[in-house]
Design a protein around this motif. Sequence first.
Motif, PDB file in Angstrom:
ATOM      1  N   UNK A 138      43.048  42.859  52.284  1.00  0.00           N
ATOM      2  CA  UNK A 138      42.102  42.921  51.164  1.00  0.00           C
ATOM      3  C   UNK A 138      42.775  42.376  49.918  1.00  0.00           C
ATOM      4  N   UNK A 139      42.060  41.528  49.191  1.00  0.00           N
ATOM      5  CA  UNK A 139      42.546  41.052  47.895  1.00  0.00           C
ATOM      6  C   UNK A 139      41.756  41.761  46.803  1.00  0.00           C
ATOM      7  N   UNK A 140      42.477  42.297  45.825  1.00  0.00           N
ATOM      8  CA  UNK A 140      41.862  42.933  44.662  1.00  0.00           C
ATOM      9  C   UNK A 140      42.294  42.193  43.406  1.00  0.00           C
ATOM     10  N   UNK A 141      41.331  41.724  42.635  1.00  0.00           N
ATOM     11  CA  UNK A 141      41.633  41.015  41.393  1.00  0.00           C
ATOM     12  C   UNK A 141      41.680  41.993  40.223  1.00  0.00           C
ATOM     13  N   UNK A 142      42.364  41.591  39.163  1.00  0.00           N
ATOM     14  CA  UNK A 142      42.557  42.480  38.016  1.00  0.00           C
ATOM     15  C   UNK A 142      41.246  42.829  37.318  1.00  0.00           C
ATOM     16  N   UNK A 143      40.189  42.068  37.538  1.00  0.00           N
ATOM     17  CA  UNK A 143      38.890  42.394  36.934  1.00  0.00           C
ATOM     18  C   UNK A 143      38.070  43.337  37.818  1.00  0.00           C
ATOM     19  N   UNK A 144      38.676  43.822  38.920  1.00  0.00           N
ATOM     20  CA  UNK A 144      38.012  44.809  39.766  1.00  0.00           C
ATOM     21  C   UNK A 144      37.353  44.269  41.019  1.00  0.00           C
ATOM     22  N   UNK A 145      37.215  42.975  41.141  1.00  0.00           N
ATOM     23  CA  UNK A 145      36.586  42.405  42.329  1.00  0.00           C
ATOM     24  C   UNK A 145      37.500  42.561  43.543  1.00  0.00           C
ATOM     25  N   UNK A 146      36.896  42.833  44.702  1.00  0.00           N
ATOM     26  CA  UNK A 146      37.642  42.980  45.946  1.00  0.00           C
ATOM     27  C   UNK A 146      37.021  42.114  47.036  1.00  0.00           C
ATOM     28  N   UNK A 147      37.885  41.571  47.889  1.00  0.00           N
ATOM     29  CA  UNK A 147      37.422  40.711  48.972  1.00  0.00           C
ATOM     30  C   UNK A 147      38.199  41.030  50.244  1.00  0.00           C
ATOM     31  N   UNK A 148      37.479  41.346  51.309  1.00  0.00           N
ATOM     32  CA  UNK A 148      38.106  41.528  52.616  1.00  0.00           C
ATOM     33  C   UNK A 148      38.331  40.147  53.219  1.00  0.00           C
ATOM     34  N   UNK A 149      39.562  39.821  53.512  1.00  0.00           N
ATOM     35  CA  UNK A 149      39.882  38.501  54.037  1.00  0.00           C
ATOM     36  C   UNK A 149      39.478  38.390  55.497  1.00  0.00           C
ATOM     37  N   UNK A 150      39.074  37.198  55.860  1.00  0.00           N
ATOM     38  CA  UNK A 150      38.531  36.962  57.187  1.00  0.00           C
ATOM     39  C   UNK A 150      39.596  37.068  58.262  1.00  0.00           C
ATOM     40  N   UNK A 151      39.321  37.843  59.299  1.00  0.00           N
ATOM     41  CA  UNK A 151      40.250  37.988  60.401  1.00  0.00           C
ATOM     42  C   UNK A 151      40.398  36.728  61.233  1.00  0.00           C
TER      43      UNK A 151
END
Length: 398
Positions: A138-151
């Motif tokens: 998971x990537x979390x950006x400093x502005x609060x957005x989160x993204x589950x990276x593709x397996x």
Amino acid sequence: MDSKEVEKLIRISSLVLHEMRGTLSDGDRLFLESWLQESAMNKQIYQRCLDEAQQRDGYASLQHFEKQRNFESIKAKLSFHSSKKRSGLLKRLWPYVAAASVVLALSVVWYWNQDNSQLVQTQRVAVNDRLPASHQAIITLSDGRQYALNGGEKQVVIDGNGIRYDDGHEVASINAAVSARIETPRGGTYEVTLPDGTLVKLNAGTILSYPTVFAKDRREVSLRGEAYFEVKKRKDQPFIVHTQNQQVQVLGTHFNLNAYQTATETKTTLLEGKVEVKELIKGQKVTLLPGDQSVNTGTELTKHPVNVQQEIAWVYGKFNFDGKSLRQVMDELSQWYAIDVVYKGDVPDVSFFGGTFRTSKLSTILKILKDQDLSYHLTGDGKLIIENNNPKAQKGGQ
């Protein structure tokens, strides 16, 4: 079903995967076609493996058995990127395809060859096991957005243009975010290319934090867990890795840093170049040359030569247990298979030798315990119970 039939079915599943990816050889294609002609049931299995809905169902079944509930609940709430192209879709469905083709094929054959009681028993064996780590983060950006990276991918790139997979597909834009954190769960692994081109391979249970744009005079990141770094050389912009009890400074080099918070030591192993390691309590420093490893106990910093290939075996998809104690081995397996290890009674901290591939199921790895007169039991909630088979003999020999 005997072991030869199971092995054949697993091979067929592998061939189906290669066919989906367009990498099936002519010889394997003949083998697959011959198998399809053997029976109508084989053709039915093959068609189910090609069905995307069945692929997703099979993958979901496997995920049910993985001890990643918290991680998966987070993933369900996050943003996902999907490609409009068919080829991109198949690539992103790789984890579904890989899991489902084997699971569905086996489940169909079990259905036709076993009665209900045997089927339940077979499924119970499957539950009480663990598959090896897969590509998940998971990537979390400093502005609060989160993204589950593709397996279906294994590497993500972040720079001034945004976050994207190494095949070019975009994950997200940077916008106002000034930093990012990429996190692999236990049972997960991923790679990230930093804004300066440095490649970092993250082992399971690892967190790497870094800015979306490095400062002009230095490149600083923070690590918790284990990672292998291939740092791009920049004379006037040193690369610095901060951990809980030390910092590592390099200009351009390859090194491995093991800094799990559950471990009693932080180990830095150098493959090429030169690095400076500084512990943070007393300010002690050591300089590492290729083949050196520093060990930071929190109160003392030392260095010594090591077998580099053994120390970074995980980077090449291997376990190397040479000279490691039971608890060191179990700590490694705990991260890779997402299990909690419980020692019951008087369990000796025996040493191990040899190793195997990290693509093996947990049950395969655990066979080494039987050679040490130890028994194990994996519970449904992911606890591995280890106990001495002969505790009286152990006490009598002391």
